[in-house]
Design a protein around this motif. Structure first.
Motif, PDB file in Angstrom:
ATOM      1  N   THR A  28       0.832  -1.204   0.000  1.00 29.51           N
ATOM      2  CA  THR A  28       0.000   0.000   0.000  1.00 29.51           C
ATOM      3  C   THR A  28       0.865   1.252   0.000  1.00 29.51           C
ATOM      4  O   THR A  28       0.593   2.223  -0.726  1.00 29.51           O
ATOM      5  N   LEU A  29       1.937   1.238   0.797  1.00 27.64           N
ATOM      6  CA  LEU A  29       2.856   2.382   0.802  1.00 27.64           C
ATOM      7  C   LEU A  29       3.557   2.495  -0.552  1.00 27.64           C
ATOM      8  O   LEU A  29       3.737   3.601  -1.084  1.00 27.64           O
ATOM      9  N   ASN A  31       2.399   1.625  -3.465  1.00 26.58           N
ATOM     10  CA  ASN A  31       1.463   2.207  -4.411  1.00 26.58           C
ATOM     11  C   ASN A  31       1.171   3.665  -4.100  1.00 26.58           C
ATOM     12  O   ASN A  31       0.955   4.478  -5.007  1.00 26.58           O
ATOM     13  N   ARG A  32       1.156   4.004  -2.823  1.00 29.74           N
ATOM     14  CA  ARG A  32       0.922   5.399  -2.431  1.00 29.74           C
ATOM     15  C   ARG A  32       2.042   6.291  -2.956  1.00 29.74           C
ATOM     16  O   ARG A  32       1.800   7.366  -3.503  1.00 29.74           O
ATOM     17  N   ARG A  36      -0.624   7.729  -6.712  1.00 30.28           N
ATOM     18  CA  ARG A  36      -1.626   8.781  -6.586  1.00 30.28           C
ATOM     19  C   ARG A  36      -0.936  10.140  -6.536  1.00 30.28           C
ATOM     20  O   ARG A  36      -1.117  10.931  -5.623  1.00 30.28           O
ATOM     21  N   ARG A  37      -0.104  10.380  -7.527  1.00 34.07           N
ATOM     22  CA  ARG A  37       0.698  11.589  -7.574  1.00 34.07           C
ATOM     23  C   ARG A  37       0.567  12.232  -8.943  1.00 34.07           C
ATOM     24  O   ARG A  37       0.206  11.582  -9.920  1.00 34.07           O
ATOM     25  N   ASN A 130       2.809   2.983  10.121  1.00 31.67           N
ATOM     26  CA  ASN A 130       1.645   3.012   9.245  1.00 31.67           C
ATOM     27  C   ASN A 130       0.357   2.861  10.051  1.00 31.67           C
ATOM     28  O   ASN A 130       0.369   2.505  11.229  1.00 31.67           O
ATOM     29  N   ALA A 157      -0.807   4.934   4.844  1.00 32.94           N
ATOM     30  CA  ALA A 157      -0.565   4.608   3.443  1.00 32.94           C
ATOM     31  C   ALA A 157      -1.876   4.501   2.678  1.00 32.94           C
ATOM     32  O   ALA A 157      -1.947   4.821   1.485  1.00 32.94           O
ATOM     33  N   GLU A 158      -2.924   4.079   3.361  1.00 33.56           N
ATOM     34  CA  GLU A 158      -4.224   3.917   2.718  1.00 33.56           C
ATOM     35  C   GLU A 158      -4.829   5.258   2.335  1.00 33.56           C
ATOM     36  O   GLU A 158      -5.363   5.431   1.243  1.00 33.56           O
ATOM     37  N   HIS A 159      -4.730   6.240   3.232  1.00 34.97           N
ATOM     38  CA  HIS A 159      -5.403   7.519   3.010  1.00 34.97           C
ATOM     39  C   HIS A 159      -4.460   8.641   2.577  1.00 34.97           C
ATOM     40  O   HIS A 159      -4.916   9.715   2.178  1.00 34.97           O
ATOM     41  N   GLY A 160      -3.159   8.412   2.669  1.00 31.91           N
ATOM     42  CA  GLY A 160      -2.207   9.406   2.198  1.00 31.91           C
ATOM     43  C   GLY A 160      -1.673  10.339   3.257  1.00 31.91           C
ATOM     44  O   GLY A 160      -0.774  11.150   2.979  1.00 31.91           O
ATOM     45  N   ALA A 163       2.228  11.176   3.782  1.00 35.20           N
ATOM     46  CA  ALA A 163       3.008  10.706   2.635  1.00 35.20           C
ATOM     47  C   ALA A 163       3.880  11.818   2.055  1.00 35.20           C
ATOM     48  O   ALA A 163       4.993  11.566   1.586  1.00 35.20           O
TER      49      ALA A 163
END
Length: 449
Positions: A28-29, A31-32, A36-37, A130, A157-160, A163
């Motif tokens: 998840t981290l 992918n974060r 989502r950038r 996390n 990591a799920e919600h950002g 990050a």
């Protein structure tokens, strides 16, 4: 498969390895940080879908992110082996290690062991707590300070959440290391050779066969803090150095760990080599990971030779030709690579490997006289006239070599725009053939005059 981007030199990559026990959110981290950038994100060419190594281009940096999740799946058994394998990958492949822990579940003995090993190694590392999903969860991070790793980041990591701060830290560490592209080693002295390839294709066997065949200068030279061992040898009147022989011989306990390390170690070896020997298993169809490592070579702008190992297992010439055709098809983006059939096990044709390496190296370092280059270019233009660009006839006035290792040829024209891609490819292929640049990249640039 996504094409290579040679404008980002391979040697500029900064590697970040994410470690942690199962189910703490490593993927998840991963992918974060990547997904989502507003950054340009692309997978490296040819990577198998479950091998979590990807590139993030952001803020003028190119960072390689490595997720060690999946080395042992999500099992909770064999935790000591899991710790050892993750630390092994981190030590070999990471410029920076992120130890991810689960703030919701709290401190765990595996967290403590991973932290202890990382601190002992001296590898730059940070602790990432996390599942700190809302501000009220912040106290969850407190108990993890006892691990002794710093700095400590609280994230979701799920919600950002958090990050951005974590990326700022990663970016600062990448800049501290310095991202100037590494120049190829000096032409003086030995030809530096990297043996690369996916696991179980026979890299160690080829290394041992080469070292056993050419004993005149075989000794071991301690390397950097990673302690790769470089092995010098002489053959055919040339001196060679086989790079990171310790890394080639080192084995991982798991298939996934071995795959990750084969990619990371290939990248590191390519930073300092002149010529790469890409070892393939001729008895098997070429894989996505074979193509991926070839993509690393292309990106690094190093010369290369493909060694089709285990040739003794193929049998007749019909199967042999089919195997070569399959390799050519898989590595279609590097059609200039020479193929050497060999068997490290029996020694058959291994004596052809270093002579071909020597030839490719000479092409890599070629210096083309300007008069010869322009005569060749004039012949190519006379054979096929340049197309018009926006209604204006394209004229190629002259050319000169502006770089070597690999050769860079600059063509001066009357247009601010480059010729159409098919014509540029025609010129490149014609120049490559004329100067016998087998095994070496060739860079063609167009400049208005």
């Amino acid at each position: 498969m996504v094409p290579c981007h040679p404008e980002v030199p391979l040697s500029s990559l900064f590697s970040v390895v994410i470690v942690g026990r199962p189910n703490v959110g490593k993927s998840t981290l991963f992918n974060r940080l990547l997904g989502r950038r507003k950054a340009l994100v692309h997978d490296q060419p040819g990577v198998t879908r479950d091998l979590n190594i990807a590139l993030l281009e952001r803020d003028g940096l190119t960072v390689q992110i490595v997720d060690t999740g999946g080395i042992y799946g999500e099992r909770e058994d064999a935790l000591l082996s899991l710790v050892e394998e993750q630390v092994h990958v981190a030590m070999e492949g990471g410029d920076l290690v992120l130890l991810l822990v689960d703030g919701k579940e709290g401190l765990n003995p595996v967290d403590e062991e991973l932290a202890r090993r990382l601190i002992k190694s001296g590898k730059p590392a940070a602790l990432v707590v996390n599942k700190v999903d809302v501000e009220g969860h912040a106290p969850r991070s407190a108990e993890f300070y006892s691990l002794g790793l710093s700095p400590v980041f609280s994230v979701s990591a799920e919600h950002g959440t958090g990050a951005e701060e974590l990326w700022d830290f990663v970016g600062s560490k990448a800049r501290e290391r310095g991202l100037a592209p590494a120049e190829p080693p000096s032409a003086e002295g030995s030809i530096r050779v990297a043996i690369v390839g996916r696991p179980n294709v026979g890299k160690s066997s080829l290394l041992n066969r080469l070292l056993g065949q050419y004993r005149s200068l075989v000794s071991e030279i301690p390397g950097t803090t990673r302690d790769p061992v470089d092995a010098p040898l002489s053959a055919g009147g040339r001196d060679f150095v086989l790079l990171d022989t310790a890394g080639i011989r080192r084995k991982s306990k798991t298939e996934k760990g071995a795959e990750i390390l084969s990619v990371i170690l290939a990248r590191r070896s390519l930073e300092t080599c002149h010529v790469a020997l890409l070892v393939l298993d001729a008895s098997q169809p070429p894989s996505h990971q074979d193509a991926h490592i070839a993509g690393l070579i292309e990106r690094s702008r190093r010369a290369a030779v493909v060694v089709l190992n285990k040739w003794d297992l193929l049998g007749g010439e019909e199967r042999a030709k089919a195997a070569e055709e399959a390799v050519r098809e898989r590595l279609h983006f590097m059609p200039y690579l020479p193929l050497v059939r060999a068997s490290a096990k029996t020694g058959r044709h291994v004596d052809r490997v270093l002579p071909m390496t020597s030839k490719v190296y000479d092409r890599f370092r070629i210096k083309i006289p300007t008069s010869v280059l322009n005569k060749t270019l004039a012949d190519l233009v006379a054979r096929v006239s340049p197309p018009s660009i926006q209604g204006k006839e394209l004229k190629i006035r002259y050319a000169t070599q502006t770089g070597e290792a690999p050769p860079i040829l600059t063509l001066f024209t009357n247009s601010k725009l480059p010729p159409p891609e098919p014509y540029a490819r025609y010129l490149k292929n014609g120049l490559r053939e004329s100067f016998d640049l087998e095994g070496s990249p060739l860079i063609i640039k167009f400049r208005a005059e």
